[in-house]
Design a protein around this motif. Structure first.
Motif, mmCIF file in Angstrom:
data_model
loop_
_atom_site.group_PDB
_atom_site.id
_atom_site.type_symbol
_atom_site.label_atom_id
_atom_site.label_comp_id
_atom_site.label_asym_id
_atom_site.label_seq_id
_atom_site.Cartn_x
_atom_site.Cartn_y
_atom_site.Cartn_z
ATOM 1 N N GLY A 157 0.185 14.444 2.956
ATOM 2 C CA GLY A 157 1.246 13.429 2.916
ATOM 3 C C GLY A 157 1.727 13.166 1.491
ATOM 4 O O GLY A 157 1.282 13.812 0.535
ATOM 5 N N ARG A 158 2.648 12.194 1.384
ATOM 6 C CA ARG A 158 3.241 11.880 0.075
ATOM 7 C C ARG A 158 2.225 11.493 -0.978
ATOM 8 O O ARG A 158 2.402 11.779 -2.160
ATOM 9 N N ALA A 159 1.162 10.775 -0.543
ATOM 10 C CA ALA A 159 0.172 10.281 -1.503
ATOM 11 C C ALA A 159 -0.486 11.435 -2.257
ATOM 12 O O ALA A 159 -0.942 11.260 -3.390
ATOM 13 N N GLY A 165 2.911 5.859 -1.744
ATOM 14 C CA GLY A 165 3.891 6.546 -0.894
ATOM 15 C C GLY A 165 5.282 6.079 -1.269
ATOM 16 O O GLY A 165 5.547 5.797 -2.438
ATOM 17 N N ASP A 166 6.160 5.918 -0.282
ATOM 18 C CA ASP A 166 7.534 5.506 -0.588
ATOM 19 C C ASP A 166 7.892 4.120 -0.048
ATOM 20 O O ASP A 166 9.044 3.707 -0.149
ATOM 21 N N GLY A 167 6.906 3.432 0.529
ATOM 22 C CA GLY A 167 7.125 2.027 0.899
ATOM 23 C C GLY A 167 7.777 1.769 2.242
ATOM 24 O O GLY A 167 8.045 0.612 2.575
ATOM 25 N N ASP A 168 8.018 2.825 3.021
ATOM 26 C CA ASP A 168 8.764 2.611 4.276
ATOM 27 C C ASP A 168 7.885 2.532 5.520
ATOM 28 O O ASP A 168 8.409 2.383 6.631
ATOM 29 N N HIS A 169 6.573 2.638 5.360
ATOM 30 C CA HIS A 169 5.717 2.770 6.550
ATOM 31 C C HIS A 169 5.900 1.615 7.536
ATOM 32 O O HIS A 169 6.016 1.815 8.735
ATOM 33 N N VAL A 170 5.957 0.379 7.007
ATOM 34 C CA VAL A 170 6.044 -0.750 7.931
ATOM 35 C C VAL A 170 7.406 -0.806 8.634
ATOM 36 O O VAL A 170 7.476 -1.101 9.826
ATOM 37 N N LEU A 226 0.842 -1.210 0.000
ATOM 38 C CA LEU A 226 0.000 0.000 0.000
ATOM 39 C C LEU A 226 0.874 1.255 0.000
ATOM 40 O O LEU A 226 0.615 2.195 -0.756
ATOM 41 N N ASP A 227 1.904 1.259 0.839
ATOM 42 C CA ASP A 227 2.744 2.469 0.904
ATOM 43 C C ASP A 227 3.594 2.607 -0.360
ATOM 44 O O ASP A 227 3.971 3.715 -0.734
ATOM 45 N N GLN A 228 3.866 1.472 -1.019
ATOM 46 C CA GLN A 228 4.601 1.583 -2.295
ATOM 47 C C GLN A 228 3.697 2.146 -3.384
ATOM 48 O O GLN A 228 4.146 2.895 -4.245
HETATM 49 MG MG MG Z 1 6.251 6.163 3.700
#
Ligand code: MG
Ligand code: ADP
Length: 215
Positions: A176-178, A34-39, A29-31
């Motif tokens: 946010g990024r999204a 967003g940038d994929g680092d949330h987890v 989902l964050d990828q």
């Molecule tokens: Mg992120």
């Protein structure tokens, strides 16, 4: 059920397990928007909280929430780090000098969610964690004011959190990024809404288990 911080080790373990079990989903989902680092951001914070869980269990609620907030602030990072930290720090501040019951918790949580809105300069409907936190706070406030079995309140809290998570799917991200993706942010659940829902449901499941089989 008297809920004291002695539950914190179990709560932190349950949240860690829920986030770990869903880590691939949250990353996808964050990828997507967003940038994929949330987890990995969350897991860094949870790993630190795991080392602190016994110490935390010996504090009172205001001190425990404050310590959790400080840890989240320093260990999580990203936009979500400062927002989740704000939530816990505000809970610690609002709870000072108050005995915790459902009514008080709902007030404390609602004020803390207001602090997150302020910090993120955002509100419900912008495709963020607030689309879970705000409806849950509103539901708790509403149900604490009427008399209902705690088990019903807890089960419905989970449903409200899941509905909030799902509500983000078709939203346009404006924070946010999204938000950089504009219309292309539509069609994906927000990663922070997903993690908020998982955290809330993990906490509620621990409470429900103790309601049916007291320690
Ligand atoms: Mg992120
Ligand atoms: P970053 O976006 O800095 O990489 P994370 O990936 O850890 O940070 O967290 C992203 C999540 O944070 C989003 O999915 C969203 O739920 C939440 N978020 C980002 N900005 C805001 C904001 N202004 N208000 C509320 N929540 C936000």
């Amino acid at each position: 059920m008297l809920l004291t911080p002695s539950f914190l080790p179990e709560l932190i373990e349950a949240v860690t397990e829920a986030i770990t079990k869903n880590s691939d989903k949250i990353t996808l989902l964050d990828q997507a928007i967003g940038d994929g680092d949330h987890v990995t951001n969350l897991q860094r914070g949870l790993a630190t909280l795991m080392t602190q869980r016994v110490d935390l269990s010996q504090l009172d609620w205001p001190a425990a929430w404050q310590k959790i907030g400080m840890t989240v602030m320093t260990a999580v990072g990203g936009a979500s780090g400062s927002l989740y930290a704000t939530l816990f720090l505000a809970m610690g501040k609002m709870a000072l000098g108050k005995d915790m019951n459902v009514q008080r918790f709902s007030e404390v949580f609602t004020q803390a969610v207001e602090a997150v809105k302020h910090r993120g300069k955002s509100d419900v409907g912008e495709k963020t964690m607030l689309d879970v936190l705000v409806p849950v706070a509103e539901y708790l406030q509403k149900s604490a004011a009427v008399s209902m079995p705690l088990s019903t309140l807890l089960v419905q809290t989970k449903q409200v959190a899941i509905m909030g998570r799902e509500s983000t799917r078709d939203m346009l991200a404006t924070k946010g990024r999204a938000s950089f993706l504009g219309e292309r942010s539509k069609g994906h659940i927000d990663a922070g809404a997903m993690s908020s829902q998982l955290i809330i449901c993990a906490v509620v499941d621990v409470l429900l288990a103790h309601l049916t089989s007291p320690p």
